[in-house]
Design a protein around this motif. Structure first.
Motif, PDB file in Angstrom:
ATOM      1  N   ASP A  43     -40.046  22.564 -31.401  1.00  9.72           N
ATOM      2  CA  ASP A  43     -38.887  22.494 -30.514  1.00  9.72           C
ATOM      3  C   ASP A  43     -37.830  21.549 -31.056  1.00  9.72           C
ATOM      4  OD1 ASP A  43     -37.514  22.889 -27.880  1.00  9.72           O
ATOM      5  OD2 ASP A  43     -37.919  20.735 -27.731  1.00  9.72           O
ATOM      6  N   ASP A  44     -38.249  20.515 -31.768  1.00  7.28           N
ATOM      7  CA  ASP A  44     -37.295  19.544 -32.304  1.00  7.28           C
ATOM      8  C   ASP A  44     -36.339  20.198 -33.293  1.00  7.28           C
ATOM      9  OD1 ASP A  44     -36.509  16.722 -32.336  1.00  7.28           O
ATOM     10  OD2 ASP A  44     -37.094  16.795 -34.445  1.00  7.28           O
ATOM     11  N   ILE A  45     -36.860  21.104 -34.128  1.00  3.18           N
ATOM     12  CA  ILE A  45     -36.013  21.790 -35.101  1.00  3.18           C
ATOM     13  C   ILE A  45     -35.046  22.734 -34.389  1.00  3.18           C
ATOM     14  CG2 ILE A  45     -35.992  23.397 -37.031  1.00  3.18           C
ATOM     15  CD1 ILE A  45     -36.996  20.645 -37.748  1.00  3.18           C
ATOM     16  N   GLU A  46     -35.531  23.492 -33.422  1.00  2.00           N
ATOM     17  CA  GLU A  46     -34.652  24.408 -32.695  1.00  2.00           C
ATOM     18  C   GLU A  46     -33.567  23.641 -31.949  1.00  2.00           C
ATOM     19  OE1 GLU A  46     -34.813  28.014 -29.417  1.00  2.00           O
ATOM     20  OE2 GLU A  46     -36.230  26.354 -29.312  1.00  2.00           O
ATOM     21  N   SER A  47     -33.934  22.498 -31.381  1.00  2.00           N
ATOM     22  CA  SER A  47     -32.957  21.685 -30.657  1.00  2.00           C
ATOM     23  C   SER A  47     -31.835  21.240 -31.575  1.00  2.00           C
ATOM     24  CB  SER A  47     -33.649  20.454 -30.050  1.00  2.00           C
ATOM     25  OG  SER A  47     -34.635  20.832 -29.112  1.00  2.00           O
ATOM     26  N   GLU A  48     -32.199  20.821 -32.786  1.00  2.00           N
ATOM     27  CA  GLU A  48     -31.187  20.393 -33.742  1.00  2.00           C
ATOM     28  C   GLU A  48     -30.303  21.563 -34.163  1.00  2.00           C
ATOM     29  OE1 GLU A  48     -30.951  18.137 -38.098  1.00  2.00           O
ATOM     30  OE2 GLU A  48     -32.859  18.324 -37.018  1.00  2.00           O
ATOM     31  N   ILE A  49     -30.903  22.722 -34.323  1.00  2.00           N
ATOM     32  CA  ILE A  49     -30.158  23.901 -34.772  1.00  2.00           C
ATOM     33  C   ILE A  49     -29.112  24.331 -33.741  1.00  2.00           C
ATOM     34  CG2 ILE A  49     -30.369  26.368 -35.258  1.00  2.00           C
ATOM     35  CD1 ILE A  49     -33.078  25.737 -36.543  1.00  2.00           C
ATOM     36  N   VAL A  50     -29.504  24.472 -32.472  1.00  3.52           N
ATOM     37  CA  VAL A  50     -28.554  24.938 -31.463  1.00  3.52           C
ATOM     38  C   VAL A  50     -27.477  23.906 -31.205  1.00  3.52           C
ATOM     39  CG1 VAL A  50     -30.227  26.460 -30.373  1.00  3.52           C
ATOM     40  CG2 VAL A  50     -29.997  24.118 -29.537  1.00  3.52           C
ATOM     41  N   SER A  51     -27.813  22.626 -31.363  1.00  4.50           N
ATOM     42  CA  SER A  51     -26.826  21.571 -31.163  1.00  4.50           C
ATOM     43  C   SER A  51     -25.757  21.593 -32.241  1.00  4.50           C
ATOM     44  CB  SER A  51     -27.518  20.202 -31.129  1.00  4.50           C
ATOM     45  OG  SER A  51     -26.587  19.169 -30.937  1.00  4.50           O
ATOM     46  N   GLU A  52     -26.116  22.084 -33.432  1.00  2.00           N
ATOM     47  CA  GLU A  52     -25.180  22.125 -34.549  1.00  2.00           C
ATOM     48  C   GLU A  52     -24.496  23.485 -34.681  1.00  2.00           C
ATOM     49  OE1 GLU A  52     -27.512  21.025 -37.908  1.00  2.00           O
ATOM     50  OE2 GLU A  52     -27.548  18.899 -37.407  1.00  2.00           O
ATOM     51  N   ALA A  53     -24.626  24.323 -33.671  1.00  2.00           N
ATOM     52  CA  ALA A  53     -24.080  25.675 -33.758  1.00  2.00           C
ATOM     53  C   ALA A  53     -22.567  25.696 -33.832  1.00  2.00           C
ATOM     54  CB  ALA A  53     -24.545  26.508 -32.559  1.00  2.00           C
ATOM     55  N   GLY A  54     -21.912  24.670 -33.318  1.00  2.00           N
ATOM     56  CA  GLY A  54     -20.461  24.656 -33.325  1.00  2.00           C
ATOM     57  C   GLY A  54     -19.860  23.912 -34.492  1.00  2.00           C
ATOM     58  N   ASP A  55     -20.327  22.686 -34.727  1.00  2.00           N
ATOM     59  CA  ASP A  55     -19.692  21.849 -35.743  1.00  2.00           C
ATOM     60  C   ASP A  55     -20.620  20.692 -36.079  1.00  2.00           C
ATOM     61  OD1 ASP A  55     -17.833  20.833 -37.459  1.00  2.00           O
ATOM     62  OD2 ASP A  55     -16.277  20.474 -35.964  1.00  2.00           O
ATOM     63  N   ILE A  56     -20.566  20.222 -37.316  1.00  2.00           N
ATOM     64  CA  ILE A  56     -21.275  18.999 -37.694  1.00  2.00           C
ATOM     65  C   ILE A  56     -20.344  18.017 -38.404  1.00  2.00           C
ATOM     66  CG2 ILE A  56     -23.546  20.071 -37.835  1.00  2.00           C
ATOM     67  CD1 ILE A  56     -23.252  20.045 -40.889  1.00  2.00           C
ATOM     68  N   GLY A  57     -19.042  18.269 -38.304  1.00  2.00           N
ATOM     69  CA  GLY A  57     -18.068  17.323 -38.825  1.00  2.00           C
ATOM     70  C   GLY A  57     -18.156  17.083 -40.312  1.00  2.00           C
ATOM     71  N   ASP A  58     -17.979  15.818 -40.709  1.00  2.00           N
ATOM     72  CA  ASP A  58     -17.936  15.501 -42.137  1.00  2.00           C
ATOM     73  C   ASP A  58     -19.301  15.545 -42.790  1.00  2.00           C
ATOM     74  OD1 ASP A  58     -18.809  13.234 -40.776  1.00  2.00           O
ATOM     75  OD2 ASP A  58     -17.980  11.860 -42.259  1.00  2.00           O
ATOM     76  N   ARG A  59     -20.354  15.758 -42.016  1.00  2.00           N
ATOM     77  CA  ARG A  59     -21.671  15.973 -42.633  1.00  2.00           C
ATOM     78  C   ARG A  59     -21.704  17.281 -43.412  1.00  2.00           C
ATOM     79  NH1 ARG A  59     -24.983  16.213 -37.553  1.00  2.00           N
ATOM     80  NH2 ARG A  59     -26.527  17.156 -38.939  1.00  2.00           N
ATOM     81  N   ALA A  60     -20.706  18.149 -43.179  1.00  2.00           N
ATOM     82  CA  ALA A  60     -20.652  19.435 -43.880  1.00  2.00           C
ATOM     83  C   ALA A  60     -20.148  19.297 -45.305  1.00  2.00           C
ATOM     84  CB  ALA A  60     -19.744  20.401 -43.125  1.00  2.00           C
ATOM     85  N   LEU A  61     -19.516  18.180 -45.627  1.00  2.00           N
ATOM     86  CA  LEU A  61     -18.967  18.014 -46.968  1.00  2.00           C
ATOM     87  C   LEU A  61     -20.079  17.956 -48.001  1.00  2.00           C
ATOM     88  CD1 LEU A  61     -16.157  15.369 -46.309  1.00  2.00           C
ATOM     89  CD2 LEU A  61     -16.006  17.864 -46.303  1.00  2.00           C
ATOM     90  N   HIS A  62     -19.783  18.450 -49.204  1.00  2.00           N
ATOM     91  CA  HIS A  62     -20.787  18.488 -50.267  1.00  2.00           C
ATOM     92  C   HIS A  62     -21.349  17.104 -50.548  1.00  2.00           C
ATOM     93  CE1 HIS A  62     -20.299  22.672 -51.737  1.00  2.00           C
ATOM     94  NE2 HIS A  62     -19.091  22.548 -51.206  1.00  2.00           N
TER      95      HIS A  62
END
Length: 474
Positions: A43-62
């Protein structure tokens, strides 16, 4: 849902990759899990996934992505049209619940069947999708961290201003002056059309064609989803219109306004996804009949070198300068009149900082609370952006009623339209809502919506409604 067939047995593996066909423009993504421990999806992995469905900000940068030390690294090239229920983003880009085989009491290894080309859609994400065809290509695309941030901020600024302009046009088009479908006196509030259009386009640009956009430029994908669609839609404006209704004693209309607004936005993104999938299917059939494909043309347009990135940056800086210059000149001419045009030009100046703050706050999505990461399923970054924008808008509305001058009205309405309209968002909010609704725990979607609306509306009552009632502001 049984995805196994007689001809194709599900493959169980701790590391796998899905490669799109020659006719698909989607890029190769892979899922890799730490080899130090057995694969168990909980459940912890699914929770993280749905929470990031919209945006993760500057964590997306290479630069930030490659420095992450997480033992689980998820990146996927495509999702199954009939096999994946909801899109995701960031390092976790699949709704793994449809892939999981349940052996109670714990989740077991991932099961995947490679989809047909007609079944491929790209995952929803406001972060850039990494092209991982080979290590050389990845190294070629990687830019210095400072340049990455500069590119993102410029993309967000330009597309944020375009989002503000589009929202203003839609408000005027559907408002009392033209179509007369929306107004401030009923549940069809003025920003409803822009919230619906933004949610619909999120289904196109943020889900089905996300990978195609990213195949041209990762930063373009960020600009379109986080910048343009995030600024085209506004949660704070929605909340404030409902506060205005209760100030006039229309409590039932306010409640209905939230329900209708949520319903229409939720179905707008679903309609966007389905129509975009249909359009993709038509493109696939056309390419199959003509024998033509899109990968080559996509590679020709891809911004994949330092020179191309620099050229894009120069063009966007010029665009930003022209936009701000034109807005400054028009604001100087119209400010004294207090017209809606003056409010718009001011909004274009103060809009980009709102987009930037929302983008940085989005890094909190999927992190949870504290070191233990409690309530990871709650996108705290988006929640913070929407609630803070709603509270500031309520405070400014109180000031506007207290001061009651033309200059104050122009400044306050300009800040509300620009800065606060860009700081809050419905497109990201509804993408997260949709991801939760299609997960294994759909109740989380309604809990998340209720938390966002109740906190924003409750604080708004204290900040705006109570002073108006007690002070008797007109």
């Amino acid at each position: 849902m049984d995805i196994g067939t007689a001809d194709s047995e599900p493959r169980r593996s701790g590391s796998f990759s899905c490669t799109s066909s020659a006719n698909s423009s989607l890029r190769r993504r892979s899922i890799s899990l730490s080899a130090a421990a057995p694969v168990h999806i909980d459940d912890d992995i699914e929770s993280e996934i749905v929470s990031e469905a919209g945006d993760i900000g500057d964590r997306a940068l290479h630069s930030n992505r490659h420095s992450e030390s997480s033992s689980h690294r998820f990146s996927v090239d495509h999702a199954l049209e009939n096999g994946v229920s909801a899109p995701t983003s960031g390092d976790n880009l699949l709704h793994l619940n449809r892939y999981w085989s349940r052996d109670p009491p714990t989740m077991t290894a991932i099961s995947v069947v490679t989809p047909l080309p007609e079944e491929i859609i790209s995952p929803l994400s406001t972060d850039a999708i990494v092209c991982s065809k080979d290590k050389k290509q990845d190294d070629k695309e990687r830019l210095p961290k400072l340049l990455e941030y500069a590119l993102c901020l410029i993309h967000l600024a330009v597309f944020g201003i375009l989002g503000v302009l589009t929202r203003y046009v839609l408000k005027k088009l559907f408002g009392p002056g033209v179509a007369g479908l929306t107004n401030d006196e009923n549940i069809l509030y003025l920003d409803l059309p822009s919230n619906m259009v933004g949610s619909f386009l999120m289904g196109w640009w943020g889900i089905v064609f996300k990978a195609d956009i990213s195949s041209v430029s990762d930063y373009l994908a960020i600009g379109l989803t986080t910048g343009y669609l995030g600024s085209l839609t506004t949660f704070s404006g929605w909340n404030q219109k409902m506060l205005d209704l209760i100030v006039d004693g229309h409590w039932v209309l306010a409640v209905l306004g939230f329900l209708v607004g949520l319903f229409l936005a939720a179905y707008a993104i679903i309609f966007g996804i389905e129509t975009a999938k249909g359009f993709r299917w038509l493109l696939t059939r056309r390419n199959a009949c003509t024998g033509s494909g899109t990968p080559s043309s996509s590679c020709n347009w891809r911004v994949d070198s330092f020179k191309r990135h620099l050229a894009v940056m120069v063009v966007l800086i010029l665009m930003l300068g022209l936009l701000w210059g034109a807005c400054g000149a028009l604001l100087r001419e119209e400010f004294s009149s207090g017209s809606s045009g003056a409010q718009l030009w001011l909004a274009c100046f103060v809009g980009p900082p709102g987009v930037w703050i929302r983008w940085f706050l989005a890094r909190l999505n999927g992190r949870g609370l504290g070191r233990a990461g409690l309530f990871k399923w709650v996108p705290f970054g988006t929640l913070a952006a929407n609630v803070s924008a709603a509270c500031i808008m309520a405070a400014l509305s109180t000031v506007k009623k207290a001061v009651n001058s033309q200059t104050c009205d122009t400044v306050v309405l300009g800040i509300q339209l620009g800065f606060l309209g860009c700081l809050s968002t419905v497109s990201t909010f509804i993408a997260e809502f949709n991801a939760m609704r299609e997960s294994e725990r759909p109740w989380r979607a309604y809990a998340y919506a209720l938390i966002t609306i109740c906190i924003s509306f409750g604080l708004g009552i204290l900040i705006y409604s109570v002073p108006v009632w007690t002070k008797g502001y007109g």
